[in-house]
Design a protein around this motif. Structure first.
Motif, PDB file in Angstrom:
ATOM      1  N   SER A 171       6.750 -19.726   7.223  1.00  0.00           N
ATOM      2  CA  SER A 171       6.332 -21.048   6.779  1.00  0.00           C
ATOM      3  C   SER A 171       6.396 -21.179   5.267  1.00  0.00           C
ATOM      4  O   SER A 171       6.592 -22.263   4.742  1.00  0.00           O
ATOM      5  N   ILE A 172       6.208 -20.073   4.552  1.00  0.00           N
ATOM      6  CA  ILE A 172       6.309 -20.115   3.095  1.00  0.00           C
ATOM      7  C   ILE A 172       7.776 -20.233   2.687  1.00  0.00           C
ATOM      8  O   ILE A 172       8.129 -21.022   1.825  1.00  0.00           O
ATOM      9  N   ALA A 173       8.633 -19.473   3.325  1.00  0.00           N
ATOM     10  CA  ALA A 173      10.046 -19.479   2.975  1.00  0.00           C
ATOM     11  C   ALA A 173      10.780 -20.693   3.557  1.00  0.00           C
ATOM     12  O   ALA A 173      11.809 -21.090   3.032  1.00  0.00           O
ATOM     13  N   ASP A 174      10.263 -21.271   4.616  1.00  0.00           N
ATOM     14  CA  ASP A 174      10.927 -22.370   5.312  1.00  0.00           C
ATOM     15  C   ASP A 174       9.898 -23.433   5.705  1.00  0.00           C
ATOM     16  O   ASP A 174       9.635 -23.637   6.883  1.00  0.00           O
ATOM     17  N   PRO A 175       9.311 -24.137   4.719  1.00  0.00           N
ATOM     18  CA  PRO A 175       8.233 -25.067   5.031  1.00  0.00           C
ATOM     19  C   PRO A 175       8.650 -26.280   5.862  1.00  0.00           C
ATOM     20  O   PRO A 175       7.821 -26.893   6.510  1.00  0.00           O
ATOM     21  N   CYS A 176       9.925 -26.625   5.870  1.00  0.00           N
ATOM     22  CA  CYS A 176      10.357 -27.805   6.626  1.00  0.00           C
ATOM     23  C   CYS A 176      10.997 -27.439   7.964  1.00  0.00           C
ATOM     24  O   CYS A 176      11.308 -28.323   8.756  1.00  0.00           O
ATOM     25  N   GLY A 177      11.219 -26.162   8.220  1.00  0.00           N
ATOM     26  CA  GLY A 177      11.821 -25.747   9.485  1.00  0.00           C
ATOM     27  C   GLY A 177      13.330 -25.840   9.507  1.00  0.00           C
ATOM     28  O   GLY A 177      13.935 -26.044  10.559  1.00  0.00           O
ATOM     29  N   ALA A 178      13.978 -25.675   8.365  1.00  0.00           N
ATOM     30  CA  ALA A 178      15.436 -25.792   8.282  1.00  0.00           C
ATOM     31  C   ALA A 178      16.149 -24.732   9.126  1.00  0.00           C
ATOM     32  O   ALA A 178      17.262 -24.973   9.597  1.00  0.00           O
ATOM     33  N   ALA A 179      15.521 -23.603   9.344  1.00  0.00           N
ATOM     34  CA  ALA A 179      16.156 -22.530  10.122  1.00  0.00           C
ATOM     35  C   ALA A 179      16.470 -22.979  11.551  1.00  0.00           C
ATOM     36  O   ALA A 179      17.421 -22.486  12.164  1.00  0.00           O
ATOM     37  N   ARG A 180      15.694 -23.930  12.064  1.00  0.00           N
ATOM     38  CA  ARG A 180      15.949 -24.437  13.427  1.00  0.00           C
ATOM     39  C   ARG A 180      17.291 -25.147  13.533  1.00  0.00           C
ATOM     40  O   ARG A 180      17.825 -25.320  14.624  1.00  0.00           O
ATOM     41  N   TYR A 181      17.825 -25.589  12.412  1.00  0.00           N
ATOM     42  CA  TYR A 181      19.070 -26.366  12.408  1.00  0.00           C
ATOM     43  C   TYR A 181      20.257 -25.590  11.839  1.00  0.00           C
ATOM     44  O   TYR A 181      21.343 -26.143  11.705  1.00  0.00           O
ATOM     45  N   SER A 182      20.074 -24.329  11.519  1.00  0.00           N
ATOM     46  CA  SER A 182      21.147 -23.548  10.896  1.00  0.00           C
ATOM     47  C   SER A 182      22.362 -23.389  11.810  1.00  0.00           C
ATOM     48  O   SER A 182      23.476 -23.217  11.328  1.00  0.00           O
ATOM     49  N   HIS A 183      22.170 -23.460  13.118  1.00  0.00           N
ATOM     50  CA  HIS A 183      23.306 -23.337  14.041  1.00  0.00           C
ATOM     51  C   HIS A 183      24.254 -24.534  13.957  1.00  0.00           C
ATOM     52  O   HIS A 183      25.389 -24.472  14.438  1.00  0.00           O
ATOM     53  N   LEU A 184      23.816 -25.627  13.325  1.00  0.00           N
ATOM     54  CA  LEU A 184      24.660 -26.820  13.190  1.00  0.00           C
ATOM     55  C   LEU A 184      25.637 -26.733  12.020  1.00  0.00           C
ATOM     56  O   LEU A 184      26.594 -27.507  11.955  1.00  0.00           O
ATOM     57  N   VAL A 185      25.399 -25.808  11.096  1.00  0.00           N
ATOM     58  CA  VAL A 185      26.273 -25.673   9.928  1.00  0.00           C
ATOM     59  C   VAL A 185      27.673 -25.278  10.403  1.00  0.00           C
ATOM     60  O   VAL A 185      27.847 -24.361  11.199  1.00  0.00           O
ATOM     61  N   GLY A 186      28.660 -26.032   9.928  1.00  0.00           N
ATOM     62  CA  GLY A 186      30.045 -25.780  10.314  1.00  0.00           C
ATOM     63  C   GLY A 186      30.524 -26.721  11.417  1.00  0.00           C
ATOM     64  O   GLY A 186      31.720 -26.847  11.642  1.00  0.00           O
TER      65      GLY A 186
END
Length: 95
Positions: free
Chosen positions: A32-47
């Motif tokens: 939560s400190i490193a990813d406060p907005c939850g961007a990791a949930r959407y990393s599979h969409l990159v590309g």
């Protein structure tokens, strides 16, 4: 004598309780400190090109194009999706 013995018996649990170590504070989740907005949930969409994005209700987000101006204020709880001119997802971050 009975009073002193009674006091000693009653005081023993308190004395032992003072000797027990205090429990360490619970660890805060580093995600939560490193990813406060939850961007990791959407990393599979990159590309991907024109991916379908579903954002939870109440979540701040923006979609920005790489070749267009974008405000630079830092809002850590906001998701930022960056796409190119063809709709390909370039990055997802908290800002």
């Amino acid at each position: 004598m009975k009073l002193a013995l009674s006091l000693a018996i009653l005081a023993a649990p308190f004395a032992l309780a003072a000797c027990t170590p205090e429990a360490p504070p619970p660890e805060e989740p580093t995600a939560s400190i490193a990813d406060p907005c939850g961007a990791a949930r959407y990393s599979h969409l990159v590309g991907q090109t024109s991916p379908t994005i579903t954002v939870p209700e109440g979540q701040m987000y923006r979609i920005a194009r790489e070749d267009r101006p974008m405000t630079m204020e830092m809002i850590q709880e906001r998701l930022t999706f960056v796409v190119d001119s063809r709709g390909k997802m370039l990055s997802v971050s908290c800002s």
